[in-house]
Design a protein around this motif. Structure first.
Motif, PDB file in Angstrom:
ATOM      1  N   PHE A 187      41.179  31.256  27.975  1.00  0.00           N
ATOM      2  CA  PHE A 187      41.929  29.939  28.582  1.00  0.00           C
ATOM      3  C   PHE A 187      43.160  29.824  27.730  1.00  0.00           C
ATOM      4  O   PHE A 187      44.233  29.549  28.135  1.00  0.00           O
ATOM      5  N   LEU A 188      43.218  29.839  26.328  1.00  0.00           N
ATOM      6  CA  LEU A 188      44.316  29.560  25.615  1.00  0.00           C
ATOM      7  C   LEU A 188      45.445  30.737  25.866  1.00  0.00           C
ATOM      8  O   LEU A 188      46.412  30.324  25.724  1.00  0.00           O
TER       9      LEU A 188
ATOM     10  N   LEU B 159      32.494  38.187  35.607  1.00  0.00           N
ATOM     11  CA  LEU B 159      34.052  37.425  35.641  1.00  0.00           C
ATOM     12  C   LEU B 159      35.017  37.717  34.508  1.00  0.00           C
ATOM     13  O   LEU B 159      36.256  37.855  34.463  1.00  0.00           O
ATOM     14  N   GLN B 160      34.101  38.295  33.309  1.00  0.00           N
ATOM     15  CA  GLN B 160      35.087  38.958  32.267  1.00  0.00           C
ATOM     16  C   GLN B 160      35.859  40.232  32.847  1.00  0.00           C
ATOM     17  O   GLN B 160      36.915  40.380  32.357  1.00  0.00           O
ATOM     18  N   SER B 161      35.065  41.024  33.751  1.00  0.00           N
ATOM     19  CA  SER B 161      35.851  42.348  34.211  1.00  0.00           C
ATOM     20  C   SER B 161      36.746  41.762  34.970  1.00  0.00           C
ATOM     21  O   SER B 161      38.158  42.516  35.226  1.00  0.00           O
ATOM     22  N   LEU B 162      36.649  40.745  35.952  1.00  0.00           N
ATOM     23  CA  LEU B 162      37.732  40.244  36.835  1.00  0.00           C
ATOM     24  C   LEU B 162      39.141  39.814  36.043  1.00  0.00           C
ATOM     25  O   LEU B 162      39.962  40.307  36.391  1.00  0.00           O
ATOM     26  N   ILE B 163      38.884  39.212  35.075  1.00  0.00           N
ATOM     27  CA  ILE B 163      39.960  38.690  34.139  1.00  0.00           C
ATOM     28  C   ILE B 163      40.764  39.924  33.673  1.00  0.00           C
ATOM     29  O   ILE B 163      41.871  40.034  33.594  1.00  0.00           O
TER      30      ILE B 163
ATOM     31  N   MET C 261      42.601  30.843  34.667  1.00  0.00           N
ATOM     32  CA  MET C 261      42.194  29.908  33.817  1.00  0.00           C
ATOM     33  C   MET C 261      40.796  29.262  34.285  1.00  0.00           C
ATOM     34  O   MET C 261      39.909  29.033  33.591  1.00  0.00           O
ATOM     35  N   ALA C 262      40.663  29.181  35.485  1.00  0.00           N
ATOM     36  CA  ALA C 262      39.470  28.454  36.148  1.00  0.00           C
ATOM     37  C   ALA C 262      38.302  29.408  36.076  1.00  0.00           C
ATOM     38  O   ALA C 262      37.186  29.145  35.846  1.00  0.00           O
ATOM     39  N   THR C 263      38.744  30.583  36.149  1.00  0.00           N
ATOM     40  CA  THR C 263      37.805  31.897  35.982  1.00  0.00           C
ATOM     41  C   THR C 263      37.169  31.689  34.392  1.00  0.00           C
ATOM     42  O   THR C 263      36.088  32.180  34.283  1.00  0.00           O
ATOM     43  N   SER C 264      37.912  31.502  33.496  1.00  0.00           N
ATOM     44  CA  SER C 264      37.583  31.251  32.085  1.00  0.00           C
ATOM     45  C   SER C 264      36.743  30.103  32.107  1.00  0.00           C
ATOM     46  O   SER C 264      35.691  30.435  31.207  1.00  0.00           O
TER      47      SER C 264
END
Length: 397
Positions: free
Chosen positions: A292-293, A226-230, A378-381
């Protein structure tokens, strides 16, 4: 019995070994991030479409996903020094091949360097776990910072290099072969570093296929993914989003640079802090919260505040990447299991990273605006927070 493995090496050899780790880590990002700034030149030089360019940028990530699960098995069979040595040979050859003027050689070179980088990505955390038992946090910080520093430098110097008439974009990409060639000299096989006792040696030879059935392993894997995706979605799309908000192309590029330079100190600091904590949940909460912020700030606030939001995203990116690398060492019992964990997490992680920007763009095409794809990030966060809280909890090894 509980002596550290790094104490087995004399001081000159420790220094030589650390330099080798820094050079190896630096070689694993620069060949990939050097492509982005040259996309226009490459497209024109090879006579290809934007769609083909998009596929070229996905290829290394897909190669990472394919090869990562195999890296630990290859290492067990041939030894880590030999595996890394030959992977650096393949990496150098791939860089040279990619810098030749032809779409076929570009494709083949990209695939080869992707395979080679995947090997290094997986084995580096295992090397740290095995060789620096009491310094996992410090050494993870050293190699994570080296990777990201080389990434930022590569993004900055490729266009100036390509503007030199006798180099062009081919020479600019090929120049990074000098880095992998230098790293190669530090990884000439010298024999493996042995475990300090028979018990550890036995554990390091056991296979850890049960990780694929482990709830903790999947939480770490999804945190990594997920962090890679973001991160890769931001790298791919934020320049265009920022231009839509009124920035020039140059200013948008500087905002991405600001993000990447902001993350650098945190890739070094966070592993040291995480290594001293029994639970990393506080760091996970901070990381997900800053993602998210920052993303919501870019989405809804005034463009004047965009530098602040990019700094927030940069801190989160550096922290998330470093925590992912730390989990491979902190949440496993031995170096072999760390390699297996690294391979599993990076395989799934880079698969998500490859398709994340594609999904982001698809959401833009379907909805016609940037709000929906940004809400997706944001949802991924939020998901990053949920799985990270499970990955970062205190466990008994």
């Amino acid at each position: 019995m509980n002596k550290t493995k790094d104490k087995q090496l004399n001081r000159p050899r420790v220094g030589f070994f650390i330099i080798g780790i820094i050079l190896l880590a630096s070689s694993l990002r620069a060949p990939v991030t050097s492509v982005g700034p040259l996309v226009g030149m490459i497209r024109e030089g090879l006579g290809i479409s934007n769609t083909t360019v998009g596929m070229l940028t996905m290829l290394p990530l897909l190669a990472f996903a394919l090869v990562s699960p195999m890296a630990a098995k290859i290492s067990r069979k041939f030894g880590r020094d030999r595996t890394i040595f030959f992977s650096l040979i393949v990496l150098t050859f791939g860089i040279i091949l990619r810098s030749m003027n032809g779409i076929e050689t570009f494709l083949l070179g990209t695939v080869l360097l992707g395979f080679a980088i995947a090997i290094g990505n997986v084995l580096l955390p295992a090397i740290i776990k095995e060789s620096f038992v009491t310094r996992i946090g410090l050494m993870t910080g050293v190699y994570a910072a080296s990777m990201n520093l080389s990434s930022a430098i590569a993004s900055g110097i490729t266009v100036p290099l390509a503007s030199i008439s006798w180099l062009g974009w081919q020479g600019a990409l090929g120049a990074f072969g000098l880095l992998s060639l230098t790293a190669l000299l530090f990884w000439i096989p010298k024999g493996e570093i042995k475990a300090t006792n028979e018990e550890n040696s036995d554990m390091n030879t056991k296979k850890s296929s049960g990780l694929w059935k482990s709830t903790l392993a999947w939480k770490i894997t999804l945190f990594m993914g997920l962090q890679s995706l973001i991160f890769y979605s931001i790298i791919a799309w934020f320049p265009e989003i920022l231009q839509q908000k009124g920035m020039t192309a140059a200013s948008a590029g500087w905002m991405i640079a600001l993000m990447q330079f902001t993350l650098l100190p945190f890739t070094f600091i966070i592993p040291i802090i995480a290594g001293k904590m029994e639970s990393q949940r506080l760091l996970v909460a901070m990381t997900a919260g800053l993602f998210f912020l920052g993303i919501s700030g870019v989405t809804f606030s005034s463009p004047v505040l965009i530098p602040l939001w990019m700094i927030s995203i940069g801190i989160a990116s550096g922290s998330a990447f470093s925590l992912s690398m730390m989990f491979f060492g902190l949440k496993t019992r031995n170096s072999n299991e760390a390699a297996e964990m690294s391979g599993m997490a990076q395989s799934v992680g880079y698969l998500l990273a490859a398709f994340g920007p594609l999904l982001f763009g698809l959401l833009k095409d379907v909805t016609g605006d940037w709000t929906t794809p940004l809400a997706f990030l944001m949802a991924t966060s939020v998901l990053l927070f949920i799985f990270g809280m499970g990955a970062g909890k205190k466990i008994e090894i």
